[in-house]
Design an enzyme around this catalytic site. Structure first.
Site, PDB file in Angstrom:
ATOM      1  N   ASP A 251      16.613   7.074   1.293  1.00  0.00           N
ATOM      2  CA  ASP A 251      16.421   5.629   1.278  1.00  0.00           C
ATOM      3  C   ASP A 251      15.859   5.218   2.638  1.00  0.00           C
ATOM      4  O   ASP A 251      16.510   5.419   3.666  1.00  0.00           O
ATOM      5  CB  ASP A 251      17.796   4.992   1.027  1.00  0.00           C
ATOM      6  CG  ASP A 251      17.765   3.481   1.085  1.00  0.00           C
ATOM      7  OD1 ASP A 251      16.714   2.895   1.413  1.00  0.00           O
ATOM      8  OD2 ASP A 251      18.820   2.885   0.814  1.00  0.00           O
TER       9      ASP A 251
ATOM     10  N   ASN B 105       3.704  -6.542  -1.514  1.00  0.00           N
ATOM     11  CA  ASN B 105       2.600  -7.115  -2.287  1.00  0.00           C
ATOM     12  C   ASN B 105       1.883  -8.131  -1.414  1.00  0.00           C
ATOM     13  O   ASN B 105       2.355  -8.470  -0.331  1.00  0.00           O
ATOM     14  CB  ASN B 105       3.084  -7.700  -3.620  1.00  0.00           C
ATOM     15  CG  ASN B 105       4.097  -8.798  -3.406  1.00  0.00           C
ATOM     16  OD1 ASN B 105       3.872  -9.716  -2.612  1.00  0.00           O
ATOM     17  ND2 ASN B 105       5.229  -8.731  -4.091  1.00  0.00           N
TER      18      ASN B 105
ATOM     19  N   GLY C  55      11.394  -2.771  -5.989  1.00  0.00           N
ATOM     20  CA  GLY C  55      11.216  -1.441  -5.399  1.00  0.00           C
ATOM     21  C   GLY C  55      11.616  -1.383  -3.940  1.00  0.00           C
ATOM     22  O   GLY C  55      12.614  -1.989  -3.524  1.00  0.00           O
ATOM     23  N   VAL C  56      10.812  -0.689  -3.168  1.00  0.00           N
ATOM     24  CA  VAL C  56      11.140  -0.484  -1.766  1.00  0.00           C
ATOM     25  C   VAL C  56      11.093  -1.812  -0.998  1.00  0.00           C
ATOM     26  O   VAL C  56      11.863  -2.043  -0.065  1.00  0.00           O
ATOM     27  CB  VAL C  56      10.236   0.619  -1.159  1.00  0.00           C
ATOM     28  CG1 VAL C  56       8.805   0.184  -1.008  1.00  0.00           C
ATOM     29  CG2 VAL C  56      10.807   1.103   0.155  1.00  0.00           C
ATOM     30  N   ASP C  57      10.215  -2.700  -1.410  1.00  0.00           N
ATOM     31  CA  ASP C  57      10.091  -4.027  -0.785  1.00  0.00           C
ATOM     32  C   ASP C  57      11.413  -4.803  -0.913  1.00  0.00           C
ATOM     33  O   ASP C  57      11.948  -5.335   0.081  1.00  0.00           O
ATOM     34  CB  ASP C  57       8.955  -4.773  -1.503  1.00  0.00           C
ATOM     35  CG  ASP C  57       8.468  -6.004  -0.760  1.00  0.00           C
ATOM     36  OD1 ASP C  57       9.016  -6.314   0.311  1.00  0.00           O
ATOM     37  OD2 ASP C  57       7.535  -6.644  -1.266  1.00  0.00           O
TER      38      ASP C  57
ATOM     39  N   SER D  18       2.255   2.653  -3.225  1.00  0.00           N
ATOM     40  CA  SER D  18       1.563   2.560  -4.524  1.00  0.00           C
ATOM     41  C   SER D  18       2.103   3.492  -5.618  1.00  0.00           C
ATOM     42  O   SER D  18       1.584   3.481  -6.726  1.00  0.00           O
ATOM     43  CB  SER D  18       0.041   2.778  -4.397  1.00  0.00           C
ATOM     44  OG  SER D  18      -0.580   1.651  -3.812  1.00  0.00           O
TER      45      SER D  18
ATOM     46  N   GLY E  47       5.063   3.480  -7.096  1.00  0.00           N
ATOM     47  CA  GLY E  47       6.065   2.913  -7.988  1.00  0.00           C
ATOM     48  C   GLY E  47       5.385   2.074  -9.050  1.00  0.00           C
ATOM     49  O   GLY E  47       4.596   2.590  -9.845  1.00  0.00           O
ATOM     50  N   VAL E  48       5.647   0.778  -9.049  1.00  0.00           N
ATOM     51  CA  VAL E  48       5.071  -0.086 -10.088  1.00  0.00           C
ATOM     52  C   VAL E  48       3.548  -0.142 -10.011  1.00  0.00           C
ATOM     53  O   VAL E  48       2.896  -0.460 -11.008  1.00  0.00           O
ATOM     54  CB  VAL E  48       5.649  -1.521 -10.074  1.00  0.00           C
ATOM     55  CG1 VAL E  48       7.130  -1.510 -10.400  1.00  0.00           C
ATOM     56  CG2 VAL E  48       5.397  -2.224  -8.766  1.00  0.00           C
ATOM     57  N   TYR E  49       2.955   0.190  -8.867  1.00  0.00           N
ATOM     58  CA  TYR E  49       1.488   0.170  -8.770  1.00  0.00           C
ATOM     59  C   TYR E  49       0.834   1.382  -9.439  1.00  0.00           C
ATOM     60  O   TYR E  49      -0.381   1.436  -9.575  1.00  0.00           O
ATOM     61  CB  TYR E  49       1.035   0.008  -7.323  1.00  0.00           C
ATOM     62  CG  TYR E  49       1.148  -1.421  -6.800  1.00  0.00           C
ATOM     63  CD1 TYR E  49       1.694  -2.436  -7.576  1.00  0.00           C
ATOM     64  CD2 TYR E  49       0.702  -1.758  -5.527  1.00  0.00           C
ATOM     65  CE1 TYR E  49       1.799  -3.745  -7.095  1.00  0.00           C
ATOM     66  CE2 TYR E  49       0.792  -3.069  -5.052  1.00  0.00           C
ATOM     67  CZ  TYR E  49       1.347  -4.053  -5.836  1.00  0.00           C
ATOM     68  OH  TYR E  49       1.433  -5.345  -5.347  1.00  0.00           O
TER      69      TYR E  49
END
Ligand code: ADP
Length: 170
Positions: A9, A23, A31-33, A116, A118-120
């Site tokens: 982590d 973003n 996510g990490v953000d 990029s 993960g969800v990207y």
């Protein structure tokens, strides 16, 4: 410059700067953000609000607040759209811009997530290759060896394995 990979982590890293896969609003996300904002506390969002966002491929630096890291470098990775929309050069530019900010701020140890991935939706093998290539290049370009250590902190096993492959590929 030394490159390391660990699983874990990124919010627990005691480093000069952690990089956030943000973003373009810089106003937080999942996510990490989300994890970085939760761990840093609300002052991070307050500083991010003053920045006015960040285009894809660029980076911005803030304080680390309640994180063990001194700084957060926020960079905006490309959304994967099949590979012929400049994704590789935008991803490389995230790393180059983040490395330049780290150097300007005298950061010796910097931790990156898999930007990029993960969800990207960036394919892991291609992301690992572009990421490692960009960091090696910008490490060579620096007038002084700074950062001295670049550490990828990879949350999931599949990312870790992709980075391991990319690092041993040559
Ligand atoms: P993007 O939108 O750039 O794809 P994500 O945050 O969705 O960003 O995912 C980027 C990578 O960060 C993914 O591999 C995800 O598993 C990983 N990740 C999520 N949380 C953490 C964390 N706390 N520390 C390190 N990596 C994380």
């Amino acid at each position: 410059m030394r490159i390391e990979i660990v699983r874990g982590d990124i919010t627990t890293q005691e480093v000069d700067a952690v990089v956030n896969a943000a973003n373009s609003s810089l106003l937080g996300g999942g996510g990490v953000d989300g994890a970085i904002h939760r761990a840093a506390g609300p002052s991070l969002l307050a500083e991010c609000r003053t920045l006015g966002g960040c285009p894809t491929g660029e980076a911005r630096i803030t304080g680390g607040y309640d994180l063990p890291a001194r700084h957060v470098i926020h960079t905006v990775g490309p959304v994967w759209r099949g590979g012929d929309h400049d994704e590789a050069s935008l991803l490389a530019s995230c790393y180059t811009s983040s490395m330049a900010l780290a150097r300007e701020h005298g950061c010796e140890v910097v931790a990156f997530p898999a930007i990029s991935c993960g969800v990207y939706g960036y394919p892991l093998a291609a992301a690992a290759e572009a990421s490692v290539g960009a960091v090696r290049l910008s490490g060579e370009k620096g007038p002084i060896e700074c950062p001295a250590i670049v550490r990828w902190v990879l949350f999931d096993r599949a990312c870790f394995e992709a980075w391991q492959t990319a690092l041993t590929a040559r």
